[in-house]
Design a protein around this motif. Structure first.
Motif, PDB file in Angstrom:
ATOM      1  N   MET A   1      -4.020  26.424   5.432  1.00  0.00           N
ATOM      2  CA  MET A   1      -2.831  25.732   5.898  1.00  0.00           C
ATOM      3  C   MET A   1      -3.203  24.313   6.292  1.00  0.00           C
ATOM      4  SD  MET A   1       0.180  26.878   5.797  1.00  0.00           S
ATOM      5  CE  MET A   1       1.555  25.918   6.277  1.00  0.00           C
ATOM      6  N   ILE A   2      -2.231  23.470   6.438  1.00  0.00           N
ATOM      7  CA  ILE A   2      -2.470  22.077   6.840  1.00  0.00           C
ATOM      8  C   ILE A   2      -3.024  22.070   8.259  1.00  0.00           C
ATOM      9  CG2 ILE A   2      -1.331  19.903   7.385  1.00  0.00           C
ATOM     10  CD1 ILE A   2       0.643  20.576   5.100  1.00  0.00           C
ATOM     11  N   MET A   3      -4.094  21.303   8.459  1.00  0.00           N
ATOM     12  CA  MET A   3      -4.730  21.251   9.775  1.00  0.00           C
ATOM     13  C   MET A   3      -4.681  19.866  10.412  1.00  0.00           C
ATOM     14  SD  MET A   3      -7.425  19.379   8.714  1.00  0.00           S
ATOM     15  CE  MET A   3      -8.711  19.380   9.912  1.00  0.00           C
ATOM     16  N   GLY A   4      -4.046  18.907   9.741  1.00  0.00           N
ATOM     17  CA  GLY A   4      -3.948  17.568  10.307  1.00  0.00           C
ATOM     18  C   GLY A   4      -3.312  16.620   9.320  1.00  0.00           C
ATOM     19  N   SER A   5      -3.209  15.383   9.735  1.00  0.00           N
ATOM     20  CA  SER A   5      -2.682  14.319   8.887  1.00  0.00           C
ATOM     21  C   SER A   5      -3.661  13.168   8.905  1.00  0.00           C
ATOM     22  CB  SER A   5      -1.327  13.825   9.401  1.00  0.00           C
ATOM     23  OG  SER A   5      -0.379  14.856   9.387  1.00  0.00           O
ATOM     24  N   HIS A   6      -3.684  12.380   7.849  1.00  0.00           N
ATOM     25  CA  HIS A   6      -4.547  11.203   7.756  1.00  0.00           C
ATOM     26  C   HIS A   6      -3.661  10.026   7.368  1.00  0.00           C
ATOM     27  CE1 HIS A   6      -8.502   9.263   7.095  1.00  0.00           C
ATOM     28  NE2 HIS A   6      -7.807   8.546   6.218  1.00  0.00           N
ATOM     29  N   LEU A   7      -3.506   9.101   8.267  1.00  0.00           N
ATOM     30  CA  LEU A   7      -2.693   7.911   8.013  1.00  0.00           C
ATOM     31  C   LEU A   7      -3.588   6.823   7.445  1.00  0.00           C
ATOM     32  CD1 LEU A   7      -0.895   7.830  11.467  1.00  0.00           C
ATOM     33  CD2 LEU A   7       0.000   8.780   9.350  1.00  0.00           C
ATOM     34  N   ILE A   8      -3.045   6.021   6.536  1.00  0.00           N
ATOM     35  CA  ILE A   8      -3.793   4.903   5.953  1.00  0.00           C
ATOM     36  C   ILE A   8      -3.011   3.625   6.201  1.00  0.00           C
ATOM     37  CG2 ILE A   8      -4.700   3.874   3.841  1.00  0.00           C
ATOM     38  CD1 ILE A   8      -4.985   6.736   2.736  1.00  0.00           C
ATOM     39  N   VAL A   9      -3.679   2.625   6.758  1.00  0.00           N
ATOM     40  CA  VAL A   9      -3.097   1.299   6.929  1.00  0.00           C
ATOM     41  C   VAL A   9      -3.794   0.385   5.934  1.00  0.00           C
ATOM     42  CG1 VAL A   9      -2.831  -0.661   8.498  1.00  0.00           C
ATOM     43  CG2 VAL A   9      -2.581   1.682   9.372  1.00  0.00           C
ATOM     44  N   TYR A  10      -3.048  -0.166   4.992  1.00  0.00           N
ATOM     45  CA  TYR A  10      -3.624  -1.116   4.043  1.00  0.00           C
ATOM     46  C   TYR A  10      -3.613  -2.502   4.679  1.00  0.00           C
ATOM     47  CZ  TYR A  10      -3.430   2.580   0.623  1.00  0.00           C
ATOM     48  OH  TYR A  10      -3.630   3.761  -0.046  1.00  0.00           O
ATOM     49  N   SER A  11      -4.716  -3.233   4.519  1.00  0.00           N
ATOM     50  CA  SER A  11      -4.883  -4.486   5.245  1.00  0.00           C
ATOM     51  C   SER A  11      -5.510  -5.563   4.375  1.00  0.00           C
ATOM     52  CB  SER A  11      -5.787  -4.231   6.456  1.00  0.00           C
ATOM     53  OG  SER A  11      -6.105  -5.432   7.109  1.00  0.00           O
ATOM     54  N   ARG A  12      -5.090  -6.803   4.607  1.00  0.00           N
ATOM     55  CA  ARG A  12      -5.745  -7.942   3.960  1.00  0.00           C
ATOM     56  C   ARG A  12      -7.046  -8.294   4.667  1.00  0.00           C
ATOM     57  NH1 ARG A  12      -0.090  -9.957   3.628  1.00  0.00           N
ATOM     58  NH2 ARG A  12      -0.488 -10.818   5.669  1.00  0.00           N
ATOM     59  N   ASP A  13      -7.247  -7.775   5.892  1.00  0.00           N
ATOM     60  CA  ASP A  13      -8.477  -8.001   6.651  1.00  0.00           C
ATOM     61  C   ASP A  13      -8.814  -6.716   7.399  1.00  0.00           C
ATOM     62  OD1 ASP A  13     -10.621  -8.833   8.198  1.00  0.00           O
ATOM     63  OD2 ASP A  13      -9.667 -10.718   8.814  1.00  0.00           O
ATOM     64  N   ALA A  14      -9.330  -5.738   6.662  1.00  0.00           N
ATOM     65  CA  ALA A  14      -9.579  -4.404   7.213  1.00  0.00           C
ATOM     66  C   ALA A  14     -10.547  -4.448   8.394  1.00  0.00           C
ATOM     67  CB  ALA A  14     -10.100  -3.467   6.128  1.00  0.00           C
ATOM     68  N   GLU A  15     -11.585  -5.257   8.314  1.00  0.00           N
ATOM     69  CA  GLU A  15     -12.549  -5.325   9.414  1.00  0.00           C
ATOM     70  C   GLU A  15     -11.887  -5.805  10.695  1.00  0.00           C
ATOM     71  OE1 GLU A  15     -15.757  -4.731  11.663  1.00  0.00           O
ATOM     72  OE2 GLU A  15     -15.489  -4.050   9.607  1.00  0.00           O
ATOM     73  N   ALA A  16     -11.067  -6.853  10.622  1.00  0.00           N
ATOM     74  CA  ALA A  16     -10.378  -7.361  11.815  1.00  0.00           C
ATOM     75  C   ALA A  16      -9.420  -6.315  12.372  1.00  0.00           C
ATOM     76  CB  ALA A  16      -9.628  -8.652  11.485  1.00  0.00           C
ATOM     77  N   ASP A  17      -8.737  -5.583  11.497  1.00  0.00           N
ATOM     78  CA  ASP A  17      -7.823  -4.548  11.971  1.00  0.00           C
ATOM     79  C   ASP A  17      -8.584  -3.385  12.593  1.00  0.00           C
ATOM     80  OD1 ASP A  17      -5.645  -6.063  11.255  1.00  0.00           O
ATOM     81  OD2 ASP A  17      -5.165  -4.895   9.461  1.00  0.00           O
TER      82      ASP A  17
END
Length: 116
Positions: A1-17
């Motif tokens: 069964m599903i045990m969690g969710s994984h959100l993804i934030v796409y970024s032009r500056d991933a390191e800063a985010d």
């Protein structure tokens, strides 16, 4: 069964985010290797809204006191991009991540699924 969710934030500056989520928002995280941080997020809910046009996803953080949370984050240099608005379901605003994306934040007035 599903045990969690994984959100993804796409970024032009991933390191800063990543630094923003870790240092400004104080989100706990693990290093998945090579500095690729994966953050623990607060308990979450999922809502499905109708769309007459494009589809997509949005990220909103929930807080107990929007004014106090905005004051705390503003003191850390967070840039709020819209004034607080009142909706039937809560008080909301948006802030900008260092990479340019916007994230919503609201004080809910609706029943919370995270309380289930």
């Amino acid at each position: 069964m599903i045990m969690g969710s994984h959100l993804i934030v796409y970024s032009r500056d991933a390191e800063a985010d990543r630094v923003f989520f870790a240092d400004v928002l104080g989100q706990p995280h693990v290093d998945a290797g090579g500095g690729w941080l994966i953050f623990k997020v607060p308990p979450a809910e999922l809502a499905v809204h109708p769309s007459g046009g494009s589809t997509g996803q949005e990220l909103y953080f929930m807080c107990d006191d929007l004014d106090a949370t905005m004051d705390e984050l503003s003191a850390k240099g967070v840039d709020f991009t819209v004034d607080v608005s009142e909706a039937r379901w809560g008080r909301l605003t948006r802030f900008r991540l260092p990479g340019g994306a916007e994230v919503g934040m609201y004080e809910p007035h609706h029943p919370l699924a995270i309380d289930l």
